[in-house]
Write an enzyme that holds these catalytic residues in place. Structure first.
Site, mmCIF file in Angstrom:
data_model
loop_
_atom_site.group_PDB
_atom_site.id
_atom_site.type_symbol
_atom_site.label_atom_id
_atom_site.label_comp_id
_atom_site.label_asym_id
_atom_site.label_seq_id
_atom_site.Cartn_x
_atom_site.Cartn_y
_atom_site.Cartn_z
ATOM 1 C CB CYS A 117 45.542 39.089 44.139
ATOM 2 S SG CYS A 117 45.922 37.386 43.700
ATOM 3 C CG HIS A 242 41.850 39.216 45.699
ATOM 4 N ND1 HIS A 242 41.518 38.843 44.407
ATOM 5 C CD2 HIS A 242 42.664 38.239 46.180
ATOM 6 C CE1 HIS A 242 42.110 37.709 44.119
ATOM 7 N NE2 HIS A 242 42.819 37.315 45.179
ATOM 8 C CG ASN A 272 41.895 34.083 43.268
ATOM 9 O OD1 ASN A 272 42.101 35.064 42.567
ATOM 10 N ND2 ASN A 272 42.647 33.785 44.312
#
Length: 316
Positions: A117, A242, A272
């Site tokens: 990520c 993020h 996500n």
């Protein structure tokens, strides 16, 4: 290739791609025992995009093509392609080379990077360093993920979270740097808290452990990125973390003290998307003109590894 040495680099253009198929919370309830209210309260997500025929490389190339168009740069002018991804099933050629071939580039260096990520911020830093060192003059940096290949749709702890997509930035050398020093690192001993392991792997995570780490350890790292860029958090025009979880985003933004900044919350409509989340969210802020050109924006990637990376950039 003849490349001069620059003092730094700046982002000249951004682009993103998300597959047309959308999976809403209501539709997800047909696959797993959950409901819309529970998902929104836990992670803030309302929908996510799901790839069908689009590979990681396909999405990366689409985002890169848009970023090149926004920058007014031809593919033949690109010296370096860096792709951040942790989900590509195809190993060789790497995704960066596949993007270069798709966009008919020639002679460029191309490599993939995997820090999950935080990948886009890692990739952005390495491309910026290459330009500062004189190894490249123009670079395309991409975060691209097809996380839904690694989901068990009956696992409520993970299937509600993830989506697919890609975001890209075009970097050009500049003696007035628009990308600040990177702050990067990780907590490797706790790396297995998020994992995709083995030949038939699926995403697994220790959600409580990741949540605690993200909401306690990352605000000081964000502050350090501002310090190294020579600005205060209160001077930020935008904050693009993020897109892991809306509660995590809100907690970091609160602790950072960037009251005037536009906070990216693309998690609500995209889920996500790991390394793709930061460039997608940034590209959308610019597309909607929510942050003025030249204004300071803090990028902060974090997650699998457990790794983190952040830098202040000047909005294109």
């Amino acid at each position: 290739m003849t490349v001069r040495t620059w003092q730094g680099s700046r982002i000249a253009g951004l682009g993103y791609y998300q597959p047309p198929r959308v999976l809403t919370n209501e539709q997800l309830t047909q696959l797993v025992d959950t409901d819309d209210a529970w998902i929104r309260s836990r992670v803030g997500i309302q929908q996510r995009h799901i790839a069908e025929d689009q590979s990681v490389a396909d999405m990366a190339a689409a985002a890169a093509g848009k970023a090149l168009g926004a920058a007014g740069i031809m593919p033949a002018e690109v010296d370096l392609v860096v792709v951040a991804t942790c989900t590509s099933i195809d190993r060789v050629p790497n995704v960066a080379s596949r993007v270069a071939a798709s966009l008919e580039m020639a002679g460029q260096a191309a490599y993939d990077i995997n820090t999950a990520c935080s990948g886009f911020s890692y990739a952005l830093a390495t491309a910026d360093h290459a330009i500062r060192a004189g190894a490249a003059g123009t670079a395309v940096v991409i975060g691209a993920e097809r996380l839904t290949d690694w989901i068990v749709w009956q696992d409520r702890s993970t299937c509600i979270l993830f989506g697919d997509g890609a975001g890209a930035a075009v970097l050009v050398g500049d003696d007035d740097p628009g990308i600040g020093p990177v702050v990067w690192g990780g907590s490797a001993q706790r790396g297995p808290a998020i994992r995709i392991e083995g030949r038939s792997a699926r995403i697994e995570q220790d959600g409580a452990s990741v949540f605690h780490w993200a909401t306690t350890a990352l605000a000081p790292i964000a502050e350090e990125a501002c310090l190294r860029a020579g600005i205060k958090p209160a001077e930020l025009a935008g904050f693009v973390p993020h897109q892991a979880n809306l509660r995590i985003i809100n907690a970091i933004a609160r602790d950072l003290g960037a009251e005037q900044a536009v906070i990216a919350r693309d998690i609500v409509s995209s889920g996500n998307t790991s390394s793709a989340s930061t460039p997608i969210a940034l590209a959308k802020l610019v597309e909607r003109r929510e942050v003025p050109s030249g204004a300071p924006v803090l990028l902060l990637g974090f997650g699998g590894g457990l790794t983190y990376a952040g830098q202040v950039i000047r909005c294109p």
